[in-house]
Design a protein around this motif. Sequence first.
Motif, short mmCIF file in Angstrom:
data_model
loop_
_atom_site.label_atom_id
_atom_site.label_comp_id
_atom_site.label_asym_id
_atom_site.label_seq_id
_atom_site.Cartn_x
_atom_site.Cartn_y
_atom_site.Cartn_z
N GLY A 273 -9.23 5.35 -2.64
CA GLY A 273 -9.04 6.81 -2.35
C GLY A 273 -7.63 7.05 -2.55
N SER A 274 -6.93 7.60 -1.62
CA SER A 274 -5.50 7.97 -1.99
C SER A 274 -4.51 6.97 -1.88
N ILE A 275 -5.01 5.51 -1.56
CA ILE A 275 -4.19 4.48 -1.35
C ILE A 275 -3.98 3.87 -2.71
N PHE A 276 -2.68 3.69 -3.07
CA PHE A 276 -2.57 2.71 -4.31
C PHE A 276 -2.01 1.30 -3.53
N LEU A 277 -3.02 0.28 -4.12
CA LEU A 277 -2.56 -1.22 -3.92
C LEU A 277 -1.93 -1.66 -5.05
N VAL A 278 -0.53 -1.98 -4.79
CA VAL A 278 0.35 -2.50 -5.76
C VAL A 278 0.76 -4.06 -5.58
N GLU B 258 0.75 -1.31 -0.08
CA GLU B 258 -0.01 -0.06 -0.07
C GLU B 258 0.90 1.35 -0.07
N ILE B 259 0.57 1.99 -0.88
CA ILE B 259 1.48 3.38 -0.87
C ILE B 259 0.80 4.57 -1.32
N SER B 260 0.95 5.65 -0.80
CA SER B 260 0.36 6.67 -0.94
C SER B 260 1.25 7.95 -1.03
N THR B 261 0.91 9.22 -1.53
CA THR B 261 1.66 10.24 -1.57
C THR B 261 0.65 11.65 -1.23
N SER B 262 1.32 12.93 -1.54
CA SER B 262 0.26 14.09 -1.32
C SER B 262 -0.63 14.07 -2.64
N LEU C 196 6.49 -3.65 -10.49
CA LEU C 196 5.06 -3.30 -9.79
C LEU C 196 3.98 -3.63 -10.80
N GLU C 197 3.02 -3.75 -10.09
CA GLU C 197 1.69 -4.08 -10.92
C GLU C 197 0.34 -3.23 -10.14
N LEU C 198 -0.22 -2.40 -10.86
CA LEU C 198 -1.18 -1.42 -9.98
C LEU C 198 -2.45 -2.20 -10.03
N MET C 199 -2.92 -2.67 -8.71
CA MET C 199 -4.09 -3.33 -8.46
C MET C 199 -5.37 -2.67 -8.70
N LYS C 200 -5.50 -1.87 -7.58
CA LYS C 200 -6.61 -0.90 -7.71
C LYS C 200 -6.30 0.34 -6.65
N ARG C 201 -7.01 1.20 -6.92
CA ARG C 201 -6.84 2.47 -6.18
C ARG C 201 -7.86 2.82 -5.12
N GLN D 274 0.91 7.36 -9.78
CA GLN D 274 0.23 6.25 -10.61
C GLN D 274 1.12 6.07 -11.81
N THR D 275 1.84 7.28 -12.61
CA THR D 275 2.35 7.14 -13.79
C THR D 275 3.74 6.24 -13.63
N TRP D 276 4.32 6.44 -12.23
CA TRP D 276 5.39 6.01 -11.75
C TRP D 276 5.34 4.59 -11.56
N ILE D 277 4.29 4.05 -10.89
CA ILE D 277 4.15 2.70 -10.83
C ILE D 277 3.60 1.89 -12.01
N GLN D 278 3.13 2.54 -13.11
CA GLN D 278 2.87 1.92 -14.09
C GLN D 278 3.95 1.72 -15.23
#
Lengths: 296, 271
Positions: free
Chosen positions: A250-255, A222-226, A243-248, A234-238
Motif C-alpha cells: 500500500g503506502s508503506i515501503f518495506l526497506v 517501514e517508511i511512508s510519506t504523503s 537501503l534495499e526496497l523489498m516490497k511496497r 521510491q526513487t530516493w530509496i532506490q
Amino acid sequence: MNVLEVNNISKTYGKHKALDGLNLTLQKGNVYGLLGPNGSGKTTTLGIILDVLKSDSGTYTWFEGQHDPYPRLKIGAILETPNFYPYLNALDNLRIVQHIKQSPEDDLYSLLKWVNLYDRRKSNFKSYSLGMKQRLAIAAALIGEPEVLIFDEPTNGLDPQGIAEIREIILKIADEGKTIFMASHILDEVEKICSHVSILKNGNLIAEGPVGTILGDSSILEISTSIDKQSELQTWIQNRGDLELMKRDGSIFLVSIEPDCNPANLNKDAFDAGLVLSHIKLRKRSLEEEFLSITK
Amino acid sequence: MSILQLIYLEWLKYRKNTTFKVTVLLYFLLLPTLPAVLLSFDSLPPPLPSPASFFDFPDIWGLVAYTGNWLAYFLFGFLGVYIISVDTTNKTFRQSIINGLSRKQVILAKMFFMLIFAIIATVFYILTVFILGNFGSEPFEGRPLFGEEFIIARYFLMSLSYLIFGFLIGLLIRSIGVATMLYFLYIFFIEVIIRYLVHLNIFKDDRSMIFYPMNALEDLTPFPYGGEAANSGMNLSFDLFLTPTEAFVTTSIYTTIFIASSVFLILKRDL
C-alpha cells in the motif's frame, strides 16, 4: 546423532533439473522446516528420501544405518496427500499401516482419540473431510513409535479451523521431542513450529540453520510519506546504497537496512531531500521477509 | 516381513472391497453353472460328440477348464488390473513404501497374493470337475479318470497368467478404466490385428502365428475336440491349436517375461 544425511543428490525430470547436488543433514530432536518456492525441489527431496522417487545420483542415509535395511519403519510420513483405501474405515486403514509397521502393540483407539477421529472410526475414508483425512494421516504416521516425522504441506487445502487443528497436533508431537521435517509454504507456521530451516531454490540449498541464525540481526524499516510524494520516495530509496526496497505494501515501503543504520539519520536525510516521512518504524524481519529476500 | 504376512497384508486390503468380492463370487458361481449351457443343445456338429458326453470323465476336465478360461479371461484379468490399480490410483502403493515396505516386498506381496489366488481357483476347478463329473452325467466306471495332459497344471498356469497379464497392464496404465479397457482390447482385437498384419502374406504356411501370448493362453485349456473341429473346417497345413505342451511352455515363457517386466517397473520407476 544424525537422523538423515543427504549427499549430493540430483534429480532431473526431462530437461528440468529438480535437484542439483543437494546436501542436507538432520539432527535428532530438532524440528526442521523445508522452505522454497513452487518447483524448488521440496517434494522431490522428500520423495527421494522416502524411496518413492529415484535420484539420478547421490546417496542418503537414515539413522546412520542403524535401522537398515528397513529405516522407514521408524519414520512416519505424509507426502503431498493423505493416502488410504477409500472403501475402508479409519480403523481398517490404520490396521494396514500397523501391519506394515509390524507394530501390533500400538493402541489404535487411543491414536484415533488423539486426532479426534474416534467417533468416526467406522466411517469409510471416502466420507471424510480433507481435515479429517489429514488427521487420520497424522495418526497413521504416529504408528510404530517413529523417530522422525515428515510432513509435506500438512495444512494445504484446509480451512482456518483445520489449519489450527493440524498445527496444534504438530506442536504436540514436537513437544514430545520427536524429530520433525516439514515442508511448508506457510512461513508463519514454520516460524512458529520449527527450530531450524532449510531453504531451497531451483534444486539448490541456498540457506540453512537455526531459525534465529537465518533471521540474523537484519531489520526491516517501514517508511511512508504523503500520497503525492510516494514516487519520489521510491526513487530516493532506490538511489541509496545502504537501503534495499523489498516490497511496497500500500503506502508503506518495506526497506531492508544494514544493522548499523540509524533510522533517525535516515529521517533527517529524507527531510533534507524534501521528503517528510509520515511513518517510520524499525522492526525485526519475519521469516517470510527473510525467505523472500533470500529467494529473490 | 514373512511371505505369509505379506499375503495377509494384501488380504487386509481387499477383504472388504466389494469389486473384489463380487468378482471372486462370480467365478465361484459361474464355473460350476456355465458348463450346463452345453446341455441346452440337442446335438453338436461333427466331429464333436453329444453334449451330455462332455460331462463324462475325462472330457469333463476339458469342458470345465474351457469354461474357466473364459471366466479367467474376464474375471482374473480384470482382477489383475484391479489389485494394482486400486493401489496406484489411491496412491496407497507409494504410501506402503513410505510406511516402510521395500519395493521388493511390495512385489512379493502382490505376486504371492496372485499365486495363492490361482491355487484357490485351481482347487475349486478340481472340486467342480469332481462334482459335475459325479453327479451331472454318466457314471465313470470303465472310463479313465484323467485323460487330458497335465490339465490341472495347465489350469493353474492359465489362472495365474491372466492375473499377471492384467497386473502388468494395470502397472503400465495407471487409470483403472483405461487399463481394463486396454486389457480386453488387447486380447479381443489388438493381438488379433497384430497377428493378421504380421502374418498377412504367410498365413497358410507359417505356424508362428499361433504362438502369440494370449492365443497360447487360450490354447492352454481349449474347448474339448475344438482343435479337431477347427482344423477340419479350415483346411490349413498346420494345426490351428497349440499342443498342451507347446501352450504350457509358450505361456510359461510369456508369463515369466510379464513378471520380469512388472518387477523391473516397480523397482526402477518413480511411484
